[in-house]
Each structure stands twice: as structure tokens, then as C-alpha cells.
Design a protein around this motif. Sequence first.
Motif, mmCIF file in Angstrom:
data_model
loop_
_atom_site.group_PDB
_atom_site.id
_atom_site.type_symbol
_atom_site.label_atom_id
_atom_site.label_comp_id
_atom_site.label_asym_id
_atom_site.label_seq_id
_atom_site.Cartn_x
_atom_site.Cartn_y
_atom_site.Cartn_z
ATOM 1 N N LEU A 359 7.783 13.069 31.243
ATOM 2 C CA LEU A 359 7.636 11.625 31.174
ATOM 3 C C LEU A 359 6.067 11.465 31.622
ATOM 4 O O LEU A 359 5.601 10.701 31.249
ATOM 5 C CB LEU A 359 8.363 11.147 32.333
ATOM 6 C CG LEU A 359 9.976 11.125 32.108
ATOM 7 C CD1 LEU A 359 10.767 10.634 33.236
ATOM 8 C CD2 LEU A 359 10.412 10.219 30.865
ATOM 9 N N LEU A 360 5.478 12.430 32.596
ATOM 10 C CA LEU A 360 4.254 11.948 32.984
ATOM 11 C C LEU A 360 3.159 12.578 31.916
ATOM 12 O O LEU A 360 2.306 11.712 31.426
ATOM 13 C CB LEU A 360 3.928 12.949 34.109
ATOM 14 C CG LEU A 360 2.254 12.751 34.393
ATOM 15 C CD1 LEU A 360 1.875 11.590 34.818
ATOM 16 C CD2 LEU A 360 2.207 14.108 35.278
ATOM 17 N N ARG A 361 3.592 13.536 31.211
ATOM 18 C CA ARG A 361 2.722 13.794 30.055
ATOM 19 C C ARG A 361 2.805 12.918 28.910
ATOM 20 O O ARG A 361 1.846 12.753 27.850
ATOM 21 C CB ARG A 361 3.316 15.367 29.281
ATOM 22 C CG ARG A 361 2.443 15.973 28.146
ATOM 23 C CD ARG A 361 3.067 17.484 28.092
ATOM 24 N NE ARG A 361 4.439 17.723 27.900
ATOM 25 C CZ ARG A 361 5.143 18.503 29.070
ATOM 26 N NH1 ARG A 361 4.563 18.823 30.007
ATOM 27 N NH2 ARG A 361 6.332 18.427 28.436
ATOM 28 N N GLN A 362 3.856 12.157 28.416
ATOM 29 C CA GLN A 362 3.936 11.193 27.441
ATOM 30 C C GLN A 362 3.198 10.195 27.907
ATOM 31 O O GLN A 362 2.533 9.645 26.942
ATOM 32 C CB GLN A 362 5.293 10.941 27.351
ATOM 33 C CG GLN A 362 5.629 9.843 26.381
ATOM 34 C CD GLN A 362 7.173 9.606 25.956
ATOM 35 O OE1 GLN A 362 8.168 9.998 26.742
ATOM 36 N NE2 GLN A 362 7.361 8.487 25.271
ATOM 37 N N ALA A 363 3.320 9.781 29.101
ATOM 38 C CA ALA A 363 2.561 8.565 29.533
ATOM 39 C C ALA A 363 0.940 8.935 29.409
ATOM 40 O O ALA A 363 0.132 8.129 28.951
ATOM 41 C CB ALA A 363 2.883 8.240 30.981
#
Length: 370
Positions: A359-363
Motif C-alpha cells: 500500500l505504501l509502495r503504491q502511494a
Amino acid sequence: MARDRILVAPLDWGLGHATRCIPVIAHLLAAGRAVVLGGSGDSLTLLSHTFPGLPVLPLPGYRVHYAAGRRQIPGLVRQMPRLLSTIREEHQILKSAIPAWGIDAVISDNRYGLWTRQTPCVTICHQWGNASPRCLALFHRPLFVLHRRFLRRFDRCWVPDFPEQESSLAGCLAHSYSPGAEIRFIGPLSRFANAGPAPGAFSYPELADSLPDAVAVLSGPEPQRSMLEALLLKQAADDEGKLWIVQGLPGVRQVAVRGRNALVSYMDTGDLHRLYTHAPVVISRPGYSSLMDFHALGIKRMILIPTPGQTEQEYLAAELTRKGVAPAYAQQDFHLTEAIGQADGYGGFAARPGGAAALLRQAVDELLFT
């Protein structure tokens, strides 16, 4: 277009805002981006120690102070004109810094003045619901409207929590309302999320291979931090176990031995990882960043002491007690020996290796490339 130089700036209200920026900064550096650290006080000191060599943009400190008693709202209201002035000042600094430093994007952790139309700006915030006590219900709506007005100035709001409410750590704080900005749930942020094995020894020679029977990790604004430290020291003198108190003072590195107990001014990520992994019980404020760290490590025995009058911490502590995760005690009613004895009746956090890194990587990738 790719964005290459990113300003990351946490609030100087305790160390938690800085520690939860560590995985964000690490991801940016791994992606080959240049990072500028912004901020002030101990939180900036912590990030500078963690990422030596990164350039620093000094920003004015919010310098929030708590009252010695439980009534925090009147004191915070009296500080509001100064806080609003600080927000305006950091906003002006940012507008000048963007062309001067070549900043392509901004990631702010609860610094409300770090927004501009010159470049994409993100705020990290886990709280837009309200945890005010019932006696202040009259202020719920005005406080919510003011908070929402600040958040809507940013292009995006990153929420360090799970998107599903049943898995949420922040509960109604992150799932009650929409802040009015574009929302991305990025999963809990912890410097321990992908830390690997804990170090085999502490960096302090004085601690050698020893371990305490309990550890208390302190943080947050004064004078409440020092008041809890004094309370723990007094009660530890009458307890048969060995207590270490990590004071949360990153500008100092020293160990003071008090009989069988010890005061450690500051521990870096490696030292804390070893301590959290091996200490039989952890005593802490239920600050949200601390809870994310405990969740990432799967800590089983915790004792929570909310900062008096800090309604967010009181809410989080009550929720974790209700869920059977950890016991919580009002500071004025806390008794060290009794609390340690009762910690076994709670289940703690279940370890979730890797957390929600995707989720962090995508954001982050969305910010860098869109």
C-alpha cells in the motif's frame, strides 16, 4: 513526469511523527530519489541521525506544551494564536524553498502549512474523526471543520492504517469522516516493518548483554513526559524487578544506572528492536506511532498509560483494552508492580510480517510518477 527531489517534514510533537516517516524516506531513497529533511527539534535530530548526510531545511517548531494536570484543552487553546502563526511562517518558507531547493513534491506529517499549488503536496494523518470527551461535545463540529479545512489544502491525504475498518488500528479516528482530500490508506507505518532479525547486542557498552524485566519507553511533550519518568522511577525503587527507562531524548547518548534500574537517554532503531524483542513487558504511551511499532513486531505484553487529557491516546488505549490487546491505566492510578502482574491477561498484537508495504509502495509511486 518523474519527481526527483522530495521534501519530507514531520511535526515536532513527540518523536512518533518522525519515526513513522522513516519507512517513507527509506522507500524514496531505494527508488533513487533525493530527499530533503524538513522540521525542527528532536524529531529532526532523530531523522538526521537515521539518515546522515541528507540536506536539512529548518522549519519553525510548533513547540506544543501540555499542562501538568488533566485539563489540556484550555492550554492548547491559549497556544492556538502562536500555532497559527507557525503554520503561516512554514507556508512562506516552503514557497521560497521549492524553487531554491528544486523540490518536486512535499510529504508532510501533520505540518499544516506545508502545502502549495507549485508542486504536489501530501499530508500524513491518521486522525480526522474526533476523540474529544463528552464534556467538550460542543466543540466537536468546529474542531472537525477547522481540521478538515487544513487537510483540504493538500492534494492527497495518506492514512497510515488499514483500509478495512475491522483491521484498523486507529478505529473511528481514521474511519468516521472523510477529510475532504484525496485519500490513500497506506497501511501502518513502522520503522520495524521490514527490519529483519534484531541486533545481537546493544550499542551502549554499559548495557552489555543484560536485559531488563520491564522497559518503559517515553515520548511526547513536556511536562508530562518528565512526570511519568519521575513516577516510574519512584515506583521502580520499591519493585523487585529491573526497569529500564528509555527517555526519548535523541540529542543525548548516555546511560545512568540507578541501583538495579537504568535511565537510557535515547535508543536508535537497532537498540529498540533488540529491546522490544527481548523485554518481557513494554510500558508506553499509546501514541499511534508507538502502537504501529508494537503491531509490526507482534509485541505480546504491553502496558499503556495515556498522557493525561490527551483524548486521542485515551481513546486508543480504551479500544485496545476492549479488544483484549493490552491493559491501560490512568497515570494518577498507575502502580508498576500491579500493572506488570496483570499484563499476562491480555493477548497483545499478532505479528504481521511485512505489514502493508504494498500500500505504501503504491502511494509513493503514484506521487512520483503522476
